[in-house]
Design an enzyme around this catalytic site. Structure first.
Site, short mmCIF file in Angstrom:
data_model
loop_
_atom_site.label_atom_id
_atom_site.label_comp_id
_atom_site.label_asym_id
_atom_site.label_seq_id
_atom_site.Cartn_x
_atom_site.Cartn_y
_atom_site.Cartn_z
N ARG A 31 1.16 -1.00 -0.23
CA ARG A 31 -0.17 -0.09 0.30
C ARG A 31 0.95 1.32 -0.35
NH1 ARG A 31 -3.61 -2.30 -1.41
NH2 ARG A 31 -5.42 -3.88 -0.61
N HIS A 52 -1.20 0.47 -9.63
CA HIS A 52 -2.20 -0.66 -9.02
C HIS A 52 -2.76 -1.76 -9.52
CE1 HIS A 52 -4.20 -0.96 -4.98
NE2 HIS A 52 -4.18 -1.66 -5.35
C1 OXD Z 1 -6.48 -5.51 -3.00
C2 OXD Z 1 -5.53 -5.49 -3.74
O1 OXD Z 1 -6.18 -5.92 -1.76
O2 OXD Z 1 -6.12 -5.30 -5.16
O3 OXD Z 1 -6.96 -6.73 -2.96
O4 OXD Z 1 -5.17 -4.15 -3.36
#
Ligand code: OXD
Length: 308
Positions: free
Chosen positions: A223, A271
């Site tokens: 993250r 992402h």
């Molecule tokens: C998840 C993401 O948590 O795609 O699945 O970040």
């Protein structure tokens, strides 16, 4: 009893996948769902905060992905609902393949050749070999273990780091803050797949970077909030780190004025390391829906205290 899908990115593939598993499922979709007292199960991704108070009988809230930080951040998350997440073997495999691609890109410095190509420059350069590179993976859950195993199969020397001791998973796993420095000292490519918790926020900071060997490379697919961007930029510009590949950011989409965008030693991806496939997780959602209905123990239950 009914299930609501809350996903600003769209619901159609989720409805199709769930109906394939159970055509009789009573599926509603936010925000067009009425009679919210009939809804006991919510399947969500980045829901608008505060909405769950309109669902008085909610028993389970399931993330649509592996992460649950988007859920736990809601200050009005109902105290009495169970939180679950999805564990998808394909998601872990996709993540492993993506991390492998990023590491190989780094070992061969393909970005530098792309830049030379645009300048019409023919200039061979040395490269790093798999056998000489130590990869350290932060996070030894289902995803971290799969990434480790794929990299080991490719010939990398891999170690892991986890909050608590882990044994019997076929690699050296350092644990806790006491073993963190040893883990870092032995890592040339640092891969973060940690969940976002109070303990992991800002964990990729200057104290971490300075304990890595010179020229270490950072890959963050966990993250965005785990990286202290100013520290990363400083350690790259001072030449201690050779660069970074970042797939996740504190603010997504990454703001256009972010200095990360144009940095020659930083690769940005939006992402996309691994994306949950509704078809491969529909059965576990339906299973949890019925477990919830029958008051049974749920699959992939999240501890609110631990944050994953
Ligand atoms: C998840 C993401 O948590 O795609 O699945 O970040």
């Amino acid at each position: 009893m009914a299930l609501v899908i809350i996903n600003p990115k769209g619901v159609a593939p989720w409805i199709d996948a769930l109906k394939q598993v159970d055509p009789n499922l009573d599926i509603r979709t936010f925000p067009n769902d009425s009679n919210r007292e009939e809804i006991h199960f919510a399947l969500t991704w980045r829901h608008p905060y505060g909405i769950f108070k309109d669902y008085p009988n909610l028993k389970c809230i399931s993330s649509m992905g592996a992460g649950v930080d988007h859920l736990l951040r809601d200050p009005e998350l109902p105290d009495d609902a169970f939180i679950t997440r999805l564990v998808d073997p394909y998601l872990a495999k996709d993540m492993a393949e993506f991390v492998l691609a990023l590491i190989m890109n780094h070992l061969r410095d393909l970005n530098a050749f792309k830049i030379k190509q645009t300048q019409v420059i023919w200039k061979p350069a040395d490269y790093l070999r798999i056998k000489d590179v130590k990869v350290g993976i932060m996070g030894m859950g289902a995803i971290g273990r799969q990434v480790a195993s794929e990299l080991q199969k490719t010939g990398f020397n891999v170690s892991g780091w986890a909050r608590t001791e882990k044994r019997g998973i076929g690699l050296t796993v350092y644990s806790g803050l006491t073993e963190f420095p040893t883990f870092l000292n032995n890592t040339d490519v640092l891969v973060c797949v940690l969940p976002l918790t109070e303990a992991t926020k800002g964990i990729l900071n200057k104290d971490c970077f300075k304990q890595l060997p010179k020229n270490a490379f950072i890959i963050n697919v966990g993250r965005g909030e785990q990286v202290v961007e100013a520290d990363l930029l400083q350690y790259i510009s001072e030449g201690h780190l050779s660069g970074a590949s970042l797939d996740v950011f504190t603010e997504e989409p990454l703001p256009i004025d972010s200095p990360l965008w144009k940095h020659p030693r930083i690769n940005i991806t939006p992402h996309i390391a691994s994306i949950t496939n509704p078809e491969s997780v529909a059965a576990q959602i339906v299973e949890n829906y019925y477990r919830c209905k029958e008051g049974k123990v749920l699959l992939n239950l999240v501890s609110r205290e631990k944050g994953y």
